[in-house]
Design an enzyme around this catalytic site. Structure first.
Site, PDB file in Angstrom:
ATOM      1  N   GLY A   1       2.112   2.124  10.556  1.00 37.86           N
ATOM      2  CA  GLY A   1       3.072   3.207  10.390  1.00 37.86           C
ATOM      3  C   GLY A   1       3.744   3.629  11.684  1.00 37.86           C
ATOM      4  O   GLY A   1       4.397   4.673  11.740  1.00 37.86           O
TER       5      GLY A   1
ATOM      6  N   ASN B   1       0.881  -1.174   0.000  1.00 38.65           N
ATOM      7  CA  ASN B   1       0.000   0.000   0.000  1.00 38.65           C
ATOM      8  C   ASN B   1       0.915   1.219   0.000  1.00 38.65           C
ATOM      9  O   ASN B   1       1.484   1.568   1.030  1.00 38.65           O
ATOM     10  CB  ASN B   1      -0.900  -0.015   1.247  1.00 38.65           C
ATOM     11  CG  ASN B   1      -1.710   1.264   1.376  1.00 38.65           C
ATOM     12  OD1 ASN B   1      -1.854   2.011   0.415  1.00 38.65           O
ATOM     13  ND2 ASN B   1      -2.236   1.515   2.572  1.00 38.65           N
TER      14      ASN B   1
ATOM     15  N   LYS C   1       0.218   4.301  -0.407  1.00 31.61           N
ATOM     16  CA  LYS C   1      -0.370   5.531   0.164  1.00 31.61           C
ATOM     17  C   LYS C   1      -0.089   6.733  -0.752  1.00 31.61           C
ATOM     18  O   LYS C   1      -0.013   6.568  -1.958  1.00 31.61           O
ATOM     19  CB  LYS C   1       0.136   5.769   1.583  1.00 31.61           C
ATOM     20  CG  LYS C   1       0.075   4.505   2.434  1.00 31.61           C
ATOM     21  CD  LYS C   1       0.249   4.766   3.884  1.00 31.61           C
ATOM     22  CE  LYS C   1       0.352   3.439   4.633  1.00 31.61           C
ATOM     23  NZ  LYS C   1       0.213   3.589   6.056  1.00 31.61           N
TER      24      LYS C   1
ATOM     25  N   SER D   1       3.038  -2.343  10.284  1.00 33.78           N
ATOM     26  CA  SER D   1       4.483  -2.402  10.498  1.00 33.78           C
ATOM     27  C   SER D   1       5.076  -3.779  10.208  1.00 33.78           C
ATOM     28  O   SER D   1       6.045  -4.186  10.856  1.00 33.78           O
ATOM     29  CB  SER D   1       4.842  -1.922  11.911  1.00 33.78           C
ATOM     30  OG  SER D   1       4.411  -0.582  12.087  1.00 33.78           O
TER      31      SER D   1
ATOM     32  N   GLU E   1      -5.818  -5.002  10.321  1.00 30.06           N
ATOM     33  CA  GLU E   1      -4.816  -3.969  10.549  1.00 30.06           C
ATOM     34  C   GLU E   1      -5.111  -3.221  11.850  1.00 30.06           C
ATOM     35  O   GLU E   1      -5.910  -2.278  11.859  1.00 30.06           O
ATOM     36  CB  GLU E   1      -4.825  -2.969   9.394  1.00 30.06           C
ATOM     37  CG  GLU E   1      -4.480  -3.579   8.056  1.00 30.06           C
ATOM     38  CD  GLU E   1      -3.773  -2.573   7.159  1.00 30.06           C
ATOM     39  OE1 GLU E   1      -2.674  -2.878   6.702  1.00 30.06           O
ATOM     40  OE2 GLU E   1      -4.314  -1.478   6.955  1.00 30.06           O
TER      41      GLU E   1
ATOM     42  N   HIS F   1      -9.447   1.381   4.518  1.00 33.10           N
ATOM     43  CA  HIS F   1      -8.189   1.556   5.251  1.00 33.10           C
ATOM     44  C   HIS F   1      -8.416   2.514   6.420  1.00 33.10           C
ATOM     45  O   HIS F   1      -9.176   3.477   6.309  1.00 33.10           O
ATOM     46  CB  HIS F   1      -7.109   2.096   4.311  1.00 33.10           C
ATOM     47  CG  HIS F   1      -5.745   2.023   4.908  1.00 33.10           C
ATOM     48  ND1 HIS F   1      -5.286   2.969   5.799  1.00 33.10           N
ATOM     49  CD2 HIS F   1      -4.762   1.102   4.772  1.00 33.10           C
ATOM     50  CE1 HIS F   1      -4.067   2.629   6.172  1.00 33.10           C
ATOM     51  NE2 HIS F   1      -3.723   1.506   5.569  1.00 33.10           N
TER      52      HIS F   1
ATOM     53  N   GLU G   1      -6.736   4.861   7.544  1.00 35.54           N
ATOM     54  CA  GLU G   1      -6.461   6.282   7.244  1.00 35.54           C
ATOM     55  C   GLU G   1      -7.656   6.922   6.543  1.00 35.54           C
ATOM     56  O   GLU G   1      -7.939   8.100   6.747  1.00 35.54           O
ATOM     57  CB  GLU G   1      -5.171   6.401   6.412  1.00 35.54           C
ATOM     58  CG  GLU G   1      -3.947   6.120   7.271  1.00 35.54           C
ATOM     59  CD  GLU G   1      -2.757   5.552   6.519  1.00 35.54           C
ATOM     60  OE1 GLU G   1      -2.734   5.603   5.283  1.00 35.54           O
ATOM     61  OE2 GLU G   1      -1.840   5.036   7.193  1.00 35.54           O
TER      62      GLU G   1
END
Ligand code: PEP
Length: 257
Positions: free
Chosen positions: A179, A13, A15, A219, A173, A101, A103
């Site tokens: 991250g 991904n 991003k 991560s 996730e 996701h 985010e």
């Protein structure tokens, strides 16, 4: 449950990183690592920004790398300035799309309901979906991880048929691991992936749950991938930061063989 009969999928991904020229360079670097090697043990996907899709599709020709988008709108067309439809992605040859996701949920107001609309639209257009679910740190500390992830999964899959489910991958996730460099332990990852599989068994059937690819994301890197991927309920990875470094991404792909 054993993961021997399930498809392992390693997806990057990217991003909001990499201009089109940088994207082509990264695909070249990844190809230099994996072209000619046996990657039949897992499917490799690069999920990239919308403007990179066309050049990345071209750069991936003749390689094992499949291409995905990072989001999709649920309407077929119309007055939705700035949005991209599933048909648009499909027509240019995109195979996968990430939906839900954390985010997108955190910064762009996505809800379980809009995630569900996006999942249905993507599947109807013939795209494969990487559906993201996962708990916040506060929710893990409250001991409600299983409930949160079960609810996200149930709402996201409302109205999705057993046949369509074959085109869905679920990525577990934990938001606190994305991250941050703080990875879930392999036991934590396996436990929650097992919860998701049990939810899917309840919604569909044991066979459907057994066949479902469930990735871990948060991560994952060249050092911890092998241990995470060895867990019985972990069938791959959704990888952010480490997918931007070709040698690290290649190590993860190798660990999945
Ligand atoms: C992600 O964005 O899906 C992700 C898992 O990111 P990272 O690997 O950087 O934690």
């Amino acid at each position: 449950m054993s993961n021997k009969n399930r498809r392992t999928v390693i997806a990057g991904n990217w991003k909001m990183n990499k201009t089109p020229a940088e994207a082509v360079a990264l695909i070249k670097d990844i190809r230099a690592e994996i072209d000619g090697k046996d990657t039949s043990g897992c499917e490799v996907v690069a999920c990239v920004p919308f403007v990179d899709l066309a050049v990345v599709l071209d750069a991936c020709k003749g390689s094992a790398i499949k291409v995905g988008a990072e989001n999709v709108h649920w309407e077929k067309n119309g007055a939705y300035t700035g949005e991209i439809s599933a048909d648009m992605l499909k027509e240019i040859g995109v195979e996968y799309v990430i939906i839900g996701h954390s985010e997108r949920r955190q910064y762009f107001g996505e809800t379980d309901e809009t995630v569900n609309l996006r999942v249905k639209a993507a599947l109807a257009a013939g795209l494969k979906v990487i559906l993201c679910v996962g708990e916040l740190l506060a929710q893990r500390e409250q001991g409600i991880t299983a409930e949160v992830v079960a609810l996200q999964t149930k709402v996201a899959l409302q109205g999705v048929s057993a046949d369509e489910l074959k085109n869905v991958i679920i990525a577990y996730e934990p938001v606190w691991a994305i991250g941050t460099g703080r990875t879930a332990t392999s036991e934590q990852a396996d436990e929650v992936c097992g919860v998701i599989r049990a939810v899917v068994a309840g919604l569909y059937s044991d066979a459907a749950a057994e066949a479902l690819t469930i990735q871990y994301g948060g991560s994952m890197n060249a050092k911890n991938a092998a241990e995470l991927l060895a867990m019985p309920n972990v069938d791959g990875g959704l990888i952010g930061g480490a997918s931007l470094k070709a040698p690290d991404f290649a190590v993860i792909i190798n660990a999945a063989q």
